[in-house]
Design an enzyme around this catalytic site. Structure first.
Site, PDB file in Angstrom:
ATOM      1  N   ARG A   1      18.143  58.746 -36.095  1.00 41.87           N
ATOM      2  CA  ARG A   1      17.870  57.829 -37.264  1.00 41.87           C
ATOM      3  C   ARG A   1      17.281  58.319 -38.482  1.00 41.87           C
ATOM      4  O   ARG A   1      16.722  59.688 -38.488  1.00 41.87           O
ATOM      5  CB  ARG A   1      16.845  56.745 -36.835  1.00 41.87           C
TER       6      ARG A   1
ATOM      7  N   LYS B   1      13.496  41.992 -31.701  1.00 43.14           N
ATOM      8  CA  LYS B   1      14.913  41.711 -32.251  1.00 43.14           C
ATOM      9  C   LYS B   1      15.598  40.893 -31.299  1.00 43.14           C
ATOM     10  O   LYS B   1      17.095  40.951 -31.543  1.00 43.14           O
ATOM     11  CB  LYS B   1      15.560  43.204 -32.335  1.00 43.14           C
TER      12      LYS B   1
ATOM     13  N   ASN C   1      13.497  50.347 -38.518  1.00 45.39           N
ATOM     14  CA  ASN C   1      13.377  51.837 -39.523  1.00 45.39           C
ATOM     15  C   ASN C   1      12.789  51.426 -40.872  1.00 45.39           C
ATOM     16  O   ASN C   1      12.079  52.527 -41.465  1.00 45.39           O
ATOM     17  CB  ASN C   1      15.030  52.220 -39.857  1.00 45.39           C
TER      18      ASN C   1
ATOM     19  N   PRO D   1      19.299  43.908 -39.214  1.00 38.35           N
ATOM     20  CA  PRO D   1      18.002  43.007 -38.771  1.00 38.35           C
ATOM     21  C   PRO D   1      16.820  43.881 -38.124  1.00 38.35           C
ATOM     22  O   PRO D   1      17.191  44.562 -37.407  1.00 38.35           O
ATOM     23  CB  PRO D   1      18.256  42.001 -37.874  1.00 38.35           C
ATOM     24  N   GLU D   2      15.722  43.597 -38.514  1.00 38.66           N
ATOM     25  CA  GLU D   2      14.603  43.983 -38.038  1.00 38.66           C
ATOM     26  C   GLU D   2      13.808  42.621 -37.619  1.00 38.66           C
ATOM     27  O   GLU D   2      14.342  41.508 -37.653  1.00 38.66           O
ATOM     28  CB  GLU D   2      13.432  44.836 -38.916  1.00 38.66           C
TER      29      GLU D   2
END
Length: 268
Positions: free
Chosen positions: A257, A52, A161, A2-3
DNA sequence: GGACCATGTCTAC
DNA sequence: TAGACCTGGTCCC
């Protein structure tokens, strides 16, 4: 996975199903047994998201704080709920619906004070109607790359991301440019675009970032579906041709990342 | 069945 | 910056 848009959506989904209703709370997995027992039978008064982080409000200034992390999932179903899987950290249920939480980084009870402390350490959230001013103050003074800054939840809350990669592509910005080398105009455009993209993400429950004029149909190319469910320019398209310039999409590690960008469209 | 990967974050070195 | 942590899907044997 999830974002911020997912979490805002989940807050709304909790409110529509359980808002103003008494819920049964259990922890089949056992790791949240004490917390579940404390809210069991209580009325869910509110639900909100910041970045988040998800907060479910119960009487007595008691909050369930949920952060899904990379692996967490929340799934809804219609009553009667089936026997829960052993991995369900928290099940909320009433006579109409149930919600199962699995694999979260965080599921804990908070007081009002605890919750305020979390808000205080988070940056402004495009989905809470915040403006980009506070973020700009940090970005414009920072030697860090704009790619790193966008992922820093103290700078902007809710961007992950996918949105990072996509918003930088949409504005033709090299991800390695330092924050202090951005212009105010560039930052304002990024912020406004994040708000638009993320609001659309809440509405559609997926991330789409490709402008109408760049869809395969508009460009006379075969249809495509990116494997995470949305239409994107660069995210996880390593080695594939850029939709705009045809150059190769690149990837690199940045702060543990994966970073994706098109060197042709985002020149350094 | 096992290795590997993922839209996240924290902590220790 | 490496490792830890939480889960599940995919790919390969």
């Amino acid at each position: 996975m999830p974002e911020g848009h997912t979490i805002h959506r989940l807050a709304a989904d909790h409110l529509s199903r359980f808002g103003g209703r008494a819920v049964r709370a259990t922890s089949p997995q056992g790791k949240f047994a004490d917390g579940a027992a404390l809210v069991d039978g209580q009325v869910m008064e509110t639900a909100e998201a910041h970045g988040k982080h998800l907060f479910l409000g119960f009487p007595g200034s008691t909050w369930i704080h949920i952060h899904l992390g990379l692996f967490g999932k929340l799934g809804f179903g219609t009553a009667p709920a089936p026997p829960p899987a052993e991995t369900v950290r928290l099940r909320l249920a009433d006579t109409e619906a149930y919600a199962d939480l699995r694999g979260p980084t965080t599921c804990a009870l908070l007081t009002d004070g605890d919750k305020r402390a979390i808000h205080a350490r988070l940056g402004p959230d495009p989905l809470r109607g915040d403006d980009g001013e506070r973020a700009w103050r940090r970005v414009s003074r920072s030697r860090s790359s704009v790619a790193a800054l966008l992922m820093d939840q103290k700078v902007v809350a809710g961007v992950g991301n996918v949105y990072r990669a996509e918003v930088l592509f949409r504005h033709g910005i090299d991800p390695y440019r330092a924050g202090r080398d951005l212009t105010r105009t560039e930052w304002d455009a990024i912020w406004a675009d994040l708000a638009t993209l993320m609001r659309e993400g809440v509405r559609n429950n997926r991330i789409d970032t490709v402008r109408p004029e760049h869809t395969p149909e508009a460009m006379g190319r075969p249809p495509r579906v990116d494997d995470h469910g949305g239409e994107v320019y660069v995210y996880r398209r390593t080695g594939m041709p850029c939709h705009i310039c045809g150059g190769e999409v690149r990837t690199a590690g940045l702060a543990a990342r994966n970073l994706f960008w098109c060197p042709g469209c985002q020149p350094g």
